[in-house]
Design an enzyme around this catalytic site. Sequence first.
Site, PDB file in Angstrom:
ATOM      1  N   THR A   1       0.826  -1.211   0.000  1.00 51.52           N
ATOM      2  CA  THR A   1       0.000   0.000   0.000  1.00 51.52           C
ATOM      3  C   THR A   1       0.852   1.250   0.000  1.00 51.52           C
ATOM      4  OG1 THR A   1      -2.026   0.902   0.911  1.00 51.52           O
ATOM      5  CG2 THR A   1      -0.276   0.468   2.467  1.00 51.52           C
TER       6      THR A   1
ATOM      7  N   SER B   1       2.328   4.972  -7.629  1.00 48.88           N
ATOM      8  CA  SER B   1       1.731   3.793  -8.278  1.00 48.88           C
ATOM      9  C   SER B   1       2.446   3.435  -9.576  1.00 48.88           C
ATOM     10  CB  SER B   1       0.239   4.002  -8.532  1.00 48.88           C
ATOM     11  OG  SER B   1       0.009   4.911  -9.578  1.00 48.88           O
TER      12      SER B   1
ATOM     13  N   CYS C   1       5.925   1.746  -7.665  1.00 50.47           N
ATOM     14  CA  CYS C   1       5.815   0.659  -6.685  1.00 50.47           C
ATOM     15  C   CYS C   1       4.840  -0.416  -7.162  1.00 50.47           C
ATOM     16  CB  CYS C   1       5.351   1.231  -5.346  1.00 50.47           C
ATOM     17  SG  CYS C   1       5.110  -0.023  -4.081  1.00 50.47           S
TER      18      CYS C   1
END
Length: 177
Positions: free
Chosen positions: A4, A159, A162
């Site tokens: 996350t 995003s 990762c």
Amino acid sequence: MHATTIVTVRKGNKVVIAGDGQVSLGQTIMKGNARKVRRIGKGGNVIAGFAGATADAFTLLERLEAKLEQYPDQLTRACVELAKDWRTDRYLRRLEAMMLVADKSVSLALTGTGDVLEPEHGVMAIGSGGNYALAAARALMDTDKDAEEIARKAMQIASDICVYTNNNFVVETLDAA
């Protein structure tokens, strides 16, 4: 803390917490639309985002809500009291999660070691993509972008880099003091 990215940005008269929706188990994406950012407290006057083991994060979120009931409109005190419990309780000490929380006056990070930290530059990020989001948000703080635009752009950059972060963002905003 894998799987996350959560970022908080406080700029002008707004505070924002944004998070992605990906839940990973090892190298497998289990869910792409999880809601890791939510409103808590009386009237939804606090926003919180969490990273780490999901069950652990929900446990901490519930404990924080209880502290907010005990200390209404005192986010810092509620977080410090939660951190005390986190450090001294044998069960809580084993929880593997972190949280970013904010109300109209303060943004705080609660770490797995029981620390309560306030950001130096109005920006904090946690999770596997946290460093990418933090760097991007800090770079954008000197631009004309508002808090939400900065948070969204920082999340997009995280995003893109990762593998444990997707681009299904949940964004919550509060008016800041």
